[in-house]
Write an enzyme that holds these catalytic residues in place. Structure first.
Site, mmCIF file in Angstrom:
data_model
loop_
_atom_site.group_PDB
_atom_site.id
_atom_site.type_symbol
_atom_site.label_atom_id
_atom_site.label_comp_id
_atom_site.label_asym_id
_atom_site.label_seq_id
_atom_site.Cartn_x
_atom_site.Cartn_y
_atom_site.Cartn_z
ATOM 1 N N THR A 15 0.813 -1.219 0.000
ATOM 2 C CA THR A 15 0.000 0.000 0.000
ATOM 3 C C THR A 15 0.841 1.261 0.000
ATOM 4 O O THR A 15 0.482 2.261 -0.616
ATOM 5 C CB THR A 15 -0.931 -0.006 1.238
ATOM 6 O OG1 THR A 15 -1.740 -1.180 1.190
ATOM 7 C CG2 THR A 15 -1.834 1.214 1.264
ATOM 8 N N ASP A 59 2.111 -7.720 -4.386
ATOM 9 C CA ASP A 59 1.098 -7.639 -3.348
ATOM 10 C C ASP A 59 1.404 -8.688 -2.272
ATOM 11 O O ASP A 59 2.029 -9.720 -2.556
ATOM 12 C CB ASP A 59 -0.284 -7.908 -3.971
ATOM 13 C CG ASP A 59 -1.389 -7.741 -2.948
ATOM 14 O OD1 ASP A 59 -1.705 -6.580 -2.627
ATOM 15 O OD2 ASP A 59 -1.931 -8.760 -2.472
ATOM 16 N N SER A 60 0.944 -8.412 -1.041
ATOM 17 C CA SER A 60 1.174 -9.382 0.047
ATOM 18 C C SER A 60 0.711 -10.786 -0.329
ATOM 19 O O SER A 60 1.348 -11.781 0.035
ATOM 20 C CB SER A 60 0.436 -8.940 1.318
ATOM 21 O OG SER A 60 1.157 -7.930 1.982
ATOM 22 N N SER A 61 -0.396 -10.862 -1.056
ATOM 23 C CA SER A 61 -0.954 -12.175 -1.389
ATOM 24 C C SER A 61 -0.056 -12.969 -2.328
ATOM 25 O O SER A 61 -0.191 -14.186 -2.449
ATOM 26 C CB SER A 61 -2.348 -12.024 -2.010
ATOM 27 O OG SER A 61 -2.276 -11.228 -3.184
ATOM 28 N N ASP A 92 0.613 -7.095 5.251
ATOM 29 C CA ASP A 92 0.033 -8.386 5.635
ATOM 30 C C ASP A 92 1.075 -9.487 5.774
ATOM 31 O O ASP A 92 0.907 -10.413 6.569
ATOM 32 C CB ASP A 92 -1.036 -8.831 4.631
ATOM 33 C CG ASP A 92 -2.329 -8.038 4.775
ATOM 34 O OD1 ASP A 92 -2.499 -7.379 5.828
ATOM 35 O OD2 ASP A 92 -3.162 -8.060 3.854
ATOM 36 N N THR A 167 4.342 -9.635 15.082
ATOM 37 C CA THR A 167 3.160 -10.247 14.479
ATOM 38 C C THR A 167 2.187 -9.132 14.113
ATOM 39 O O THR A 167 2.111 -8.115 14.813
ATOM 40 C CB THR A 167 2.498 -11.259 15.435
ATOM 41 O OG1 THR A 167 1.430 -11.908 14.768
ATOM 42 C CG2 THR A 167 1.940 -10.585 16.687
#
Length: 202
Positions: A15, A59-61, A92, A167
């Site tokens: 982001t 992207d994190s994904s 993330d 975390t």
């Protein structure tokens, strides 16, 4: 450490590297070579800033072990030329990515600070500027010509944590990360407060 610290920003995605097209409302990747014009406050920092961006923002994904290796390789290839590194990734997977990097380097004697943001860099209420500016400031802080931070850290919302102790706890709040079993390395208030007893020492 040189008189004017040299800091390398490595943008992988996330982001923090997005800006909103106000006509369409769509997000698009930010050109980090233009970072000084987008964030003029950086010019007040006493350091030289260079940037390297992934060809395609991750992207994190989509973050995976291959990208960990890419990040580590960029740092290794530029280790001698720079005094510190700020790595921008999606929040993330930032705990995972920064933890992995921390275990990939032996005898690290320079700061590698991971950061990102919950809101895009151009948003009115963005957390991106503070996270980025303070990460650079921490990465460029030295004592006796040596970096104060000599490990991999994760900076978010006024605190620098040891990366492999973090975390992600919240996707909605700016205070997105916690370190349950290790105190913050740095707390950013009016001044940067370094918690010297808990910093990694070689």
């Amino acid at each position: 450490m040189s008189n004017t610290p040299k800091i390398l920003i490595v943008y992988t995605g996330g982001t923090i590297g997005m800006v909103k097209d106000y006509k369409t409302g769509a997000l698009k990747a930010f050109d980090f070579s233009q970072i000084s014009s987008k964030i003029p406050e950086l010019q007040q920092l006493n350091c030289e800033i260079s940037t390297i961006s992934f060809d395609e923002a991750i992207d994190s994904s989509n973050m995976n072990v291959n990208y960990y290796i890419d990040i580590a390789q960029i740092i290794a290839d530029n280790y001698e030329q720079f005094d510190g590194f700020v790595v921008l990734t999606g929040s993330d997977t930032m705990s995972y990515t920064s933890s992995a990097i921390s275990f990939m380097f032996e005898n690290l004697q320079k700061p590698v600070i991971f950061t990102g943001s919950q809101l895009p860099i151009g948003d009115l209420r963005t957390d991106a500027k503070e996270n980025l500016i303070t990460s650079i400031q921490i990465a460029s802080t030295s004592e006796n010509r040596k970096p104060v931070i000599q490990e991999v850290g994760l900076y978010f919302e006024y605190k620098l944590y040891r990366a492999n102790r973090t975390t992600k706890i919240n996707a909605e709040q700016f205070e997105a990360f916690a370190s349950m079993n290790y105190p913050p390395l740095v707390v950013s208030g009016v001044h940067l407060n370094f918690n010297h007893p808990v910093l990694f020492k070689h």
